[in-house]
Design a protein around this motif. Sequence first.
Motif, PDB file in Angstrom:
ATOM      1  N   ASN A   1       0.855  -1.180   0.000  1.00 22.19           N
ATOM      2  CA  ASN A   1       0.000   0.000   0.000  1.00 22.19           C
ATOM      3  C   ASN A   1       0.894   1.233   0.000  1.00 22.19           C
ATOM      4  O   ASN A   1       2.118   1.118   0.073  1.00 22.19           O
ATOM      5  N   ILE A   2       0.278   2.397  -0.089  1.00 17.80           N
ATOM      6  CA  ILE A   2       1.053   3.629  -0.199  1.00 17.80           C
ATOM      7  C   ILE A   2       1.913   3.853   1.047  1.00 17.80           C
ATOM      8  O   ILE A   2       3.069   4.271   0.950  1.00 17.80           O
ATOM      9  N   GLN A   3       1.367   3.545   2.210  1.00 19.50           N
ATOM     10  CA  GLN A   3       2.119   3.773   3.448  1.00 19.50           C
ATOM     11  C   GLN A   3       3.382   2.929   3.481  1.00 19.50           C
ATOM     12  O   GLN A   3       4.463   3.408   3.828  1.00 19.50           O
ATOM     13  N   MET A   4       3.253   1.671   3.119  1.00 26.49           N
ATOM     14  CA  MET A   4       4.421   0.797   3.096  1.00 26.49           C
ATOM     15  C   MET A   4       5.380   1.215   1.991  1.00 26.49           C
ATOM     16  O   MET A   4       6.597   1.130   2.158  1.00 26.49           O
ATOM     17  N   LEU A   5       4.859   1.647   0.872  1.00 22.85           N
ATOM     18  CA  LEU A   5       5.713   2.100  -0.219  1.00 22.85           C
ATOM     19  C   LEU A   5       6.594   3.256   0.257  1.00 22.85           C
ATOM     20  O   LEU A   5       7.780   3.313  -0.068  1.00 22.85           O
ATOM     21  N   LYS A   6       6.011   4.166   1.012  1.00 21.56           N
ATOM     22  CA  LYS A   6       6.773   5.331   1.454  1.00 21.56           C
ATOM     23  C   LYS A   6       7.796   4.966   2.542  1.00 21.56           C
ATOM     24  O   LYS A   6       8.886   5.517   2.585  1.00 21.56           O
ATOM     25  N   LYS A   7       7.432   4.049   3.436  1.00 22.87           N
ATOM     26  CA  LYS A   7       8.315   3.742   4.561  1.00 22.87           C
ATOM     27  C   LYS A   7       9.342   2.668   4.216  1.00 22.87           C
ATOM     28  O   LYS A   7      10.530   2.809   4.533  1.00 22.87           O
ATOM     29  N   ALA A   8       8.883   1.608   3.600  1.00 25.83           N
ATOM     30  CA  ALA A   8       9.769   0.471   3.327  1.00 25.83           C
ATOM     31  C   ALA A   8       9.181  -0.368   2.211  1.00 25.83           C
ATOM     32  O   ALA A   8       8.451  -1.321   2.468  1.00 25.83           O
ATOM     33  N   PRO A   9       9.478   0.016   0.972  1.00 29.97           N
ATOM     34  CA  PRO A   9       8.926  -0.741  -0.159  1.00 29.97           C
ATOM     35  C   PRO A   9       9.247  -2.229  -0.067  1.00 29.97           C
ATOM     36  O   PRO A   9      10.312  -2.621   0.400  1.00 29.97           O
ATOM     37  N   ASN A  10       8.334  -3.026  -0.537  1.00 25.28           N
ATOM     38  CA  ASN A  10       8.535  -4.466  -0.510  1.00 25.28           C
ATOM     39  C   ASN A  10       9.521  -4.915  -1.580  1.00 25.28           C
ATOM     40  O   ASN A  10      10.257  -5.895  -1.396  1.00 25.28           O
ATOM     41  N   TYR A  11       9.533  -4.207  -2.699  1.00 25.86           N
ATOM     42  CA  TYR A  11      10.383  -4.598  -3.826  1.00 25.86           C
ATOM     43  C   TYR A  11      10.986  -3.353  -4.486  1.00 25.86           C
ATOM     44  O   TYR A  11      10.344  -2.302  -4.560  1.00 25.86           O
ATOM     45  N   TRP A  12      12.202  -3.571  -4.991  1.00 31.49           N
ATOM     46  CA  TRP A  12      12.945  -2.501  -5.676  1.00 31.49           C
ATOM     47  C   TRP A  12      13.446  -2.996  -7.015  1.00 31.49           C
ATOM     48  O   TRP A  12      13.797  -4.166  -7.166  1.00 31.49           O
TER      49      TRP A  12
END
Length: 121
Positions: A100-111
């Motif tokens: 979700n956007i919150q996780m994307l901003k704090k700690a993306p799951n994948y790069w």
Amino acid sequence: QVQLVESGGGLVQAGGSLRLSCAASERTFGGYAMGWFRQAPGKQRELVATISSGGSTNYADSVKGRFTISRDNAKNTVYLQMNGLNPEDTAAYYCAAGLNIQMLKKAPNYWGRGTQVTVSS
């Protein structure tokens, strides 16, 4: 495991445009929030733009009005259209995915591995 592969970087003159693409390996791509980060040498990583699974977008003030993020879920691809480029936009650009956007901003799951954008003056 989602694999992200960026493309479209390169060398462009100030005032020019580039379109970055990020292709995802996962069929459930449409459920992820996606974003573009960038990092210039000696500077902190900056979140440039995000797009939710529903298509809502958000931009850093430094790129607002010049960059556009979009996604094509049928192609498992997210784009970053960059117009009006200036030398301050020179950086490695990274695609990222989050649940979700919150996780994307704090700690993306994948790069992704990144693609270099260089803007000459």
